[in-house]
Write a protein that holds these residues in place. Structure first.
Motif, mmCIF file in Angstrom:
data_model
loop_
_atom_site.group_PDB
_atom_site.id
_atom_site.type_symbol
_atom_site.label_atom_id
_atom_site.label_comp_id
_atom_site.label_asym_id
_atom_site.label_seq_id
_atom_site.Cartn_x
_atom_site.Cartn_y
_atom_site.Cartn_z
ATOM 1 N N VAL A 86 -66.348 -27.571 -79.483
ATOM 2 C CA VAL A 86 -66.018 -26.404 -79.038
ATOM 3 C C VAL A 86 -65.355 -26.487 -77.775
ATOM 4 N N GLU A 87 -65.628 -27.225 -76.790
ATOM 5 C CA GLU A 87 -65.153 -27.409 -75.550
ATOM 6 C C GLU A 87 -63.403 -27.970 -75.771
ATOM 7 N N ALA A 88 -63.289 -28.735 -76.839
ATOM 8 C CA ALA A 88 -61.797 -28.967 -76.789
ATOM 9 C C ALA A 88 -60.948 -27.923 -77.374
ATOM 10 N N MET A 89 -61.896 -26.942 -78.093
ATOM 11 C CA MET A 89 -61.096 -25.625 -78.790
ATOM 12 C C MET A 89 -60.679 -24.816 -77.633
ATOM 13 N N PHE A 90 -61.693 -24.445 -76.824
ATOM 14 C CA PHE A 90 -61.569 -23.545 -75.427
ATOM 15 C C PHE A 90 -60.620 -24.207 -74.597
ATOM 16 N N LEU A 91 -60.585 -25.336 -74.393
ATOM 17 C CA LEU A 91 -59.597 -25.829 -73.579
ATOM 18 C C LEU A 91 -58.167 -25.735 -74.255
ATOM 19 N N ARG A 92 -58.125 -25.947 -75.444
ATOM 20 C CA ARG A 92 -56.491 -25.750 -76.199
ATOM 21 C C ARG A 92 -56.504 -24.477 -76.154
ATOM 22 N N SER A 93 -57.341 -23.268 -76.129
ATOM 23 C CA SER A 93 -57.394 -22.069 -76.389
ATOM 24 C C SER A 93 -56.598 -21.467 -75.020
ATOM 25 N N ALA A 94 -57.332 -22.026 -73.848
ATOM 26 C CA ALA A 94 -56.907 -21.561 -72.515
ATOM 27 C C ALA A 94 -55.278 -22.223 -72.617
ATOM 28 N N GLN A 95 -55.150 -23.120 -72.798
ATOM 29 C CA GLN A 95 -53.717 -23.569 -72.713
ATOM 30 C C GLN A 95 -52.707 -22.757 -73.338
ATOM 31 N N VAL A 96 -53.329 -22.458 -74.662
ATOM 32 C CA VAL A 96 -52.282 -21.316 -75.568
ATOM 33 C C VAL A 96 -52.015 -20.228 -74.787
ATOM 34 N N PHE A 97 -53.226 -19.788 -74.442
ATOM 35 C CA PHE A 97 -53.403 -18.401 -73.882
ATOM 36 C C PHE A 97 -52.416 -18.332 -72.503
ATOM 37 N N SER A 98 -52.355 -19.273 -71.825
ATOM 38 C CA SER A 98 -51.879 -19.263 -70.455
ATOM 39 C C SER A 98 -50.416 -19.704 -70.541
ATOM 40 N N ARG A 99 -50.106 -20.113 -71.731
ATOM 41 C CA ARG A 99 -48.437 -20.691 -71.894
ATOM 42 C C ARG A 99 -47.599 -19.351 -71.892
ATOM 43 N N LYS A 100 -46.513 -19.746 -71.201
ATOM 44 C CA LYS A 100 -45.476 -18.464 -71.270
ATOM 45 C C LYS A 100 -45.023 -17.983 -72.399
ATOM 46 N N MET A 101 -45.990 -17.117 -72.844
ATOM 47 C CA MET A 101 -45.819 -16.253 -74.139
ATOM 48 C C MET A 101 -44.713 -15.389 -74.157
ATOM 49 N N PRO A 102 -44.010 -14.999 -74.915
ATOM 50 C CA PRO A 102 -42.919 -13.891 -74.905
ATOM 51 C C PRO A 102 -43.708 -12.747 -74.226
ATOM 52 N N SER A 103 -43.205 -12.073 -73.320
ATOM 53 C CA SER A 103 -43.948 -10.934 -72.577
ATOM 54 C C SER A 103 -44.664 -9.928 -73.706
ATOM 55 N N GLY A 104 -45.672 -9.596 -73.407
ATOM 56 C CA GLY A 104 -46.502 -8.760 -74.280
ATOM 57 C C GLY A 104 -47.335 -9.483 -75.096
ATOM 58 N N HIS A 105 -47.050 -10.599 -75.762
ATOM 59 C CA HIS A 105 -47.765 -11.335 -76.672
ATOM 60 C C HIS A 105 -49.005 -11.769 -76.102
ATOM 61 N N THR A 106 -49.122 -12.267 -74.789
ATOM 62 C CA THR A 106 -50.444 -12.467 -74.259
ATOM 63 C C THR A 106 -51.515 -11.394 -74.439
ATOM 64 N N GLU A 107 -51.007 -10.221 -74.053
ATOM 65 C CA GLU A 107 -51.831 -9.053 -74.020
ATOM 66 C C GLU A 107 -52.383 -8.555 -75.714
ATOM 67 N N VAL A 108 -51.206 -8.726 -76.693
ATOM 68 C CA VAL A 108 -51.585 -8.318 -77.864
ATOM 69 C C VAL A 108 -52.616 -9.420 -78.329
ATOM 70 N N LEU A 109 -52.723 -10.723 -78.183
ATOM 71 C CA LEU A 109 -53.406 -11.898 -78.670
ATOM 72 C C LEU A 109 -54.849 -11.409 -77.740
ATOM 73 N N GLU A 110 -54.829 -11.007 -76.629
ATOM 74 C CA GLU A 110 -56.060 -10.849 -76.037
ATOM 75 C C GLU A 110 -56.667 -9.699 -76.666
ATOM 76 N N GLU A 111 -55.810 -8.542 -77.265
ATOM 77 C CA GLU A 111 -56.410 -7.609 -77.807
ATOM 78 C C GLU A 111 -57.205 -8.031 -79.182
ATOM 79 N N ARG A 112 -56.419 -8.805 -79.875
ATOM 80 C CA ARG A 112 -56.996 -9.067 -81.174
ATOM 81 C C ARG A 112 -58.177 -9.596 -81.011
ATOM 82 N N ILE A 113 -58.214 -10.712 -80.025
ATOM 83 C CA ILE A 113 -59.290 -11.577 -79.805
ATOM 84 C C ILE A 113 -60.749 -10.492 -79.473
ATOM 85 N N ARG A 114 -60.313 -9.637 -78.298
ATOM 86 C CA ARG A 114 -61.341 -8.603 -78.070
ATOM 87 C C ARG A 114 -61.779 -7.960 -79.150
ATOM 88 N N LYS A 115 -60.924 -7.652 -80.307
ATOM 89 C CA LYS A 115 -61.251 -6.974 -81.467
ATOM 90 C C LYS A 115 -61.729 -7.671 -82.616
#
Ligand SMILES: CCOC(=O)c1ccc(NC(=O)c2c3c(nn2-c2ccccc2)CCN(S(=O)(=O)c2cccs2)C3)cc1
Length: 232
Positions: A86-115
Protein backbone atom coordinates in the motif's frame (compact mmCIF):
# COMPACT_ATOMS: atom_id res chain seq x y z
CA UNK A 1 32.73 20.05 5.63
CA UNK A 2 32.75 16.31 4.91
CA UNK A 3 33.26 15.57 1.20
CA UNK A 4 30.29 13.40 0.19
CA UNK A 5 31.12 10.92 -2.55
CA UNK A 6 29.05 8.13 -4.11
CA UNK A 7 31.27 5.09 -4.70
CA UNK A 8 31.37 3.11 -7.95
CA UNK A 9 29.37 0.28 -6.36
CA UNK A 10 26.77 2.71 -5.04
CA UNK A 11 26.53 4.27 -8.53
CA UNK A 12 25.91 0.81 -10.01
CA UNK A 13 23.35 -0.03 -7.32
CA UNK A 14 21.48 3.24 -7.95
CA UNK A 15 21.42 2.61 -11.71
CA UNK A 16 19.98 -0.91 -11.32
CA UNK A 17 17.25 0.33 -8.98
CA UNK A 18 16.36 3.46 -10.97
CA UNK A 19 16.21 1.59 -14.29
CA UNK A 20 13.95 -1.05 -12.72
CA UNK A 21 11.76 1.64 -11.19
CA UNK A 22 11.39 3.52 -14.50
CA UNK A 23 10.76 0.35 -16.52
CA UNK A 24 7.21 0.15 -15.20
CA UNK A 25 4.77 3.00 -15.56
CA UNK A 26 1.00 3.00 -15.48
CA UNK A 27 -0.10 1.26 -18.69
CA UNK A 28 -0.88 4.18 -21.03
CA UNK A 29 -4.30 2.81 -21.95
CA UNK A 30 -5.32 2.65 -18.28
CA UNK A 31 -4.03 6.15 -17.56
CA UNK A 32 -5.80 7.38 -20.71
CA UNK A 33 -9.05 5.77 -19.56
CA UNK A 34 -8.71 7.66 -16.27
CA UNK A 35 -8.53 10.92 -18.24
CA UNK A 36 -11.28 10.14 -20.74
CA UNK A 37 -14.93 11.15 -20.69
CA UNK A 38 -17.41 10.96 -17.83
CA UNK A 39 -17.39 7.90 -15.60
CA UNK A 40 -19.74 6.76 -12.87
CA UNK A 41 -18.38 6.24 -9.34
CA UNK A 42 -18.50 2.49 -10.01
CA UNK A 43 -16.46 2.75 -13.20
CA UNK A 44 -13.94 5.06 -11.50
CA UNK A 45 -13.64 2.58 -8.65
CA UNK A 46 -13.17 -0.28 -11.10
CA UNK A 47 -10.44 1.69 -12.90
CA UNK A 48 -8.59 2.34 -9.64
CA UNK A 49 -8.90 -1.35 -8.81
CA UNK A 50 -7.37 -2.17 -12.19
CA UNK A 51 -4.57 0.36 -11.63
CA UNK A 52 -3.87 -0.74 -8.09
CA UNK A 53 -3.70 -4.36 -9.29
CA UNK A 54 -1.21 -3.50 -12.03
CA UNK A 55 0.80 -1.57 -9.45
CA UNK A 56 1.11 -4.68 -7.28
CA UNK A 57 2.29 -6.75 -10.26
CA UNK A 58 4.87 -4.06 -11.03
CA UNK A 59 5.94 -3.91 -7.38
CA UNK A 60 6.72 -7.64 -7.39
CA UNK A 61 8.81 -7.27 -10.56
CA UNK A 62 10.57 -4.20 -9.13
CA UNK A 63 11.58 -5.91 -5.88
CA UNK A 64 13.25 -8.72 -7.85
CA UNK A 65 15.71 -6.08 -9.09
CA UNK A 66 16.67 -4.86 -5.64
CA UNK A 67 20.19 -6.30 -5.17
CA UNK A 68 20.08 -8.72 -2.24
CA UNK A 69 16.28 -8.98 -2.04
CA UNK A 70 16.11 -12.43 -3.63
CA UNK A 71 18.78 -13.69 -1.19
CA UNK A 72 16.45 -12.95 1.74
CA UNK A 73 14.40 -15.76 3.25
CA UNK A 74 11.49 -16.41 0.85
CA UNK A 75 8.81 -15.96 3.48
CA UNK A 76 10.44 -12.69 4.52
CA UNK A 77 10.32 -11.54 0.89
CA UNK A 78 6.54 -12.12 0.91
CA UNK A 79 6.18 -10.38 4.30
CA UNK A 80 8.06 -7.33 2.98
CA UNK A 81 5.91 -7.21 -0.17
CA UNK A 82 2.65 -7.49 1.75
CA UNK A 83 3.80 -4.98 4.36
CA UNK A 84 4.87 -2.34 1.85
CA UNK A 85 2.40 -2.79 -1.04
CA UNK A 86 0.00 0.00 0.00
CA UNK A 87 2.80 2.43 0.89
CA UNK A 88 4.61 1.71 -2.38
CA UNK A 89 1.41 2.34 -4.30
CA UNK A 90 0.77 5.69 -2.63
CA UNK A 91 4.38 6.71 -3.12
CA UNK A 92 4.07 5.80 -6.79
CA UNK A 93 0.68 7.53 -6.99
CA UNK A 94 2.15 10.72 -5.55
CA UNK A 95 4.90 10.62 -8.15
CA UNK A 96 2.42 10.00 -10.97
CA UNK A 97 0.21 12.76 -9.63
CA UNK A 98 2.93 15.35 -9.19
CA UNK A 99 4.63 14.56 -12.53
CA UNK A 100 4.32 17.39 -15.07
CA UNK A 101 1.13 16.04 -16.61
CA UNK A 102 -0.29 17.88 -19.64
CA UNK A 103 -2.17 20.88 -18.19
CA UNK A 104 -5.60 20.02 -16.88
CA UNK A 105 -4.85 16.30 -16.67
CA UNK A 106 -3.97 16.50 -12.98
CA UNK A 107 -7.30 18.17 -12.22
CA UNK A 108 -9.24 15.56 -14.24
CA UNK A 109 -7.33 12.76 -12.55
CA UNK A 110 -8.03 14.32 -9.15
CA UNK A 111 -11.71 14.60 -10.07
CA UNK A 112 -11.92 10.91 -11.06
CA UNK A 113 -10.29 9.79 -7.87
CA UNK A 114 -12.56 12.01 -5.77
CA UNK A 115 -15.57 10.56 -7.60
CA UNK A 116 -14.73 6.91 -7.10
CA UNK A 117 -16.67 6.11 -3.95
CA UNK A 118 -13.72 6.79 -1.65
CA UNK A 119 -14.88 8.73 1.41
CA UNK A 120 -13.70 12.29 2.01
CA UNK A 121 -11.92 11.40 5.26
CA UNK A 122 -9.45 9.33 3.17
CA UNK A 123 -9.28 11.59 0.12
CA UNK A 124 -8.04 14.65 2.06
CA UNK A 125 -4.94 13.07 3.67
CA UNK A 126 -4.21 11.30 0.38
CA UNK A 127 -4.06 14.50 -1.65
CA UNK A 128 -2.19 16.30 1.15
CA UNK A 129 0.40 13.55 0.87
CA UNK A 130 0.56 13.84 -2.93
CA UNK A 131 1.14 17.58 -2.62
CA UNK A 132 3.78 17.16 0.11
CA UNK A 133 5.65 14.67 -2.10
CA UNK A 134 5.29 16.98 -5.11
CA UNK A 135 6.85 19.87 -3.18
CA UNK A 136 10.04 17.81 -2.70
CA UNK A 137 10.75 17.77 -6.46
CA UNK A 138 12.51 14.42 -6.09
CA UNK A 139 14.75 13.28 -8.91
CA UNK A 140 13.92 9.81 -10.25
CA UNK A 141 16.86 8.19 -8.41
CA UNK A 142 15.51 9.57 -5.13
CA UNK A 143 12.01 8.28 -5.95
CA UNK A 144 13.32 4.80 -6.76
CA UNK A 145 15.55 4.67 -3.67
CA UNK A 146 12.80 5.98 -1.38
CA UNK A 147 10.47 3.23 -2.62
CA UNK A 148 13.26 0.68 -2.07
CA UNK A 149 13.83 1.95 1.49
CA UNK A 150 10.08 1.61 2.11
CA UNK A 151 10.02 -1.98 0.84
CA UNK A 152 13.06 -2.88 2.98
CA UNK A 153 11.42 -1.87 6.28
CA UNK A 154 12.67 -4.47 8.81
CA UNK A 155 9.76 -4.21 11.29
CA UNK A 156 6.95 -5.34 8.98
CA UNK A 157 4.67 -8.03 10.47
CA UNK A 158 5.98 -11.64 10.26
CA UNK A 159 9.54 -10.74 9.15
CA UNK A 160 11.79 -13.34 10.80
CA UNK A 161 15.34 -12.19 9.93
CA UNK A 162 14.99 -8.44 10.60
CA UNK A 163 18.79 -7.97 10.74
CA UNK A 164 19.17 -9.14 7.14
CA UNK A 165 16.52 -6.63 6.00
CA UNK A 166 18.07 -3.90 8.15
CA UNK A 167 21.48 -4.44 6.50
CA UNK A 168 19.94 -4.08 3.04
CA UNK A 169 17.92 -1.04 4.04
CA UNK A 170 21.00 0.64 5.54
CA UNK A 171 22.87 0.14 2.26
CA UNK A 172 20.06 1.92 0.41
CA UNK A 173 19.74 4.66 3.05
CA UNK A 174 23.46 5.43 2.72
CA UNK A 175 23.17 5.93 -1.04
CA UNK A 176 19.96 7.99 -0.64
CA UNK A 177 21.57 10.20 2.02
CA UNK A 178 24.57 10.96 -0.21
CA UNK A 179 22.33 11.55 -3.22
CA UNK A 180 20.22 14.05 -1.26
CA UNK A 181 23.33 15.98 -0.16
CA UNK A 182 24.62 16.08 -3.76
CA UNK A 183 21.25 16.89 -5.37
CA UNK A 184 20.10 19.47 -2.80
CA UNK A 185 23.28 21.14 -1.46
CA UNK A 186 21.33 24.20 -0.24
CA UNK A 187 18.99 22.01 1.79
CA UNK A 188 21.02 20.09 4.43
CA UNK A 189 17.72 18.82 5.94
CA UNK A 190 16.39 17.42 2.64
CA UNK A 191 17.22 13.79 3.51
CA UNK A 192 15.44 14.16 6.88
CA UNK A 193 12.39 15.65 5.11
CA UNK A 194 12.36 12.69 2.74
CA UNK A 195 12.36 10.18 5.60
CA UNK A 196 9.65 12.23 7.32
CA UNK A 197 7.39 11.46 4.36
CA UNK A 198 7.69 7.76 5.18
CA UNK A 199 5.97 8.47 8.49
CA UNK A 200 3.15 10.23 6.60
CA UNK A 201 3.02 7.19 4.32
CA UNK A 202 2.44 4.83 7.26
CA UNK A 203 -0.46 6.98 8.46
CA UNK A 204 -1.95 6.85 4.97
CA UNK A 205 -1.71 3.07 4.91
CA UNK A 206 -3.59 2.90 8.22
CA UNK A 207 -6.33 5.02 6.62
CA UNK A 208 -6.32 2.61 3.72
CA UNK A 209 -6.97 -0.37 5.99
CA UNK A 210 -10.01 1.43 7.45
CA UNK A 211 -11.26 2.29 3.96
CA UNK A 212 -11.03 -1.35 2.90
CA UNK A 213 -13.40 -2.25 5.74
CA UNK A 214 -15.95 0.36 4.59
CA UNK A 215 -15.64 -0.70 0.95
CA UNK A 216 -16.24 -4.29 1.96
CA UNK A 217 -19.42 -3.16 3.71
CA UNK A 218 -20.65 -1.43 0.55
CA UNK A 219 -19.94 -4.66 -1.27
CA UNK A 220 -17.10 -3.23 -3.42
CA UNK A 221 -15.24 -6.01 -5.24
CA UNK A 222 -11.45 -6.25 -5.44
CA UNK A 223 -9.27 -8.47 -7.63
CA UNK A 224 -7.86 -11.73 -6.17
CA UNK A 225 -4.36 -10.21 -6.17
CA UNK A 226 -5.49 -7.16 -4.16
CA UNK A 227 -7.39 -9.42 -1.72
CA UNK A 228 -4.24 -11.51 -1.32
CA UNK A 229 -1.85 -8.62 -0.77
CA UNK A 230 -4.26 -6.53 1.34
CA UNK A 231 -5.44 -9.49 3.41
CA UNK A 232 -9.10 -8.79 2.62
C1 LIG B 1 1.94 -0.20 -13.80
C2 LIG B 1 2.48 0.69 -12.72
O1 LIG B 1 1.35 1.22 -12.02
C3 LIG B 1 1.53 2.47 -11.55
O2 LIG B 1 2.51 3.13 -11.80
C4 LIG B 1 0.43 2.97 -10.70
C5 LIG B 1 0.56 4.22 -10.10
C6 LIG B 1 -0.45 4.69 -9.29
C7 LIG B 1 -1.58 3.93 -9.05
N1 LIG B 1 -2.51 4.51 -8.23
C8 LIG B 1 -3.76 4.08 -8.01
O3 LIG B 1 -4.21 3.04 -8.41
C9 LIG B 1 -4.55 4.99 -7.19
C10 LIG B 1 -5.40 4.63 -6.17
C11 LIG B 1 -5.89 5.79 -5.61
N2 LIG B 1 -5.40 6.83 -6.26
N3 LIG B 1 -4.58 6.34 -7.23
C12 LIG B 1 -3.88 7.21 -8.09
C13 LIG B 1 -3.77 6.94 -9.45
C14 LIG B 1 -3.09 7.85 -10.26
C15 LIG B 1 -2.51 9.00 -9.73
C16 LIG B 1 -2.65 9.25 -8.35
C17 LIG B 1 -3.31 8.35 -7.54
C18 LIG B 1 -6.79 5.82 -4.43
C19 LIG B 1 -7.39 4.50 -4.17
N4 LIG B 1 -6.49 3.42 -4.42
S1 LIG B 1 -6.87 2.04 -3.69
O4 LIG B 1 -5.79 1.13 -3.93
O5 LIG B 1 -7.19 2.32 -2.34
C20 LIG B 1 -8.24 1.42 -4.49
C21 LIG B 1 -8.23 0.38 -5.31
C22 LIG B 1 -9.52 0.14 -5.80
C23 LIG B 1 -10.44 1.03 -5.43
S2 LIG B 1 -9.73 2.13 -4.39
C24 LIG B 1 -5.82 3.31 -5.71
C25 LIG B 1 -1.72 2.69 -9.65
C26 LIG B 1 -0.70 2.21 -10.49
Amino acid sequence: KEKVEITKEQQALMKIITDAYNRHQIPQDVAKKLLQDQYSAEENFLLLTEMATSQVQVLVEFTKNIPGFLSLDREDQIALLKGSAVEAMFLRSAQVFSRKMPSGHTEVLEERIRKSGISEEFITPMFNFYKSIGELHMVQEEQALLTTVTILTPDRPYVKDQQAVERLQETMLDVLRKLCVLQHPQEPQYFARLLGRLTELRTLSHYHTEMLASWRMNDHKFTPLLCEIWDV
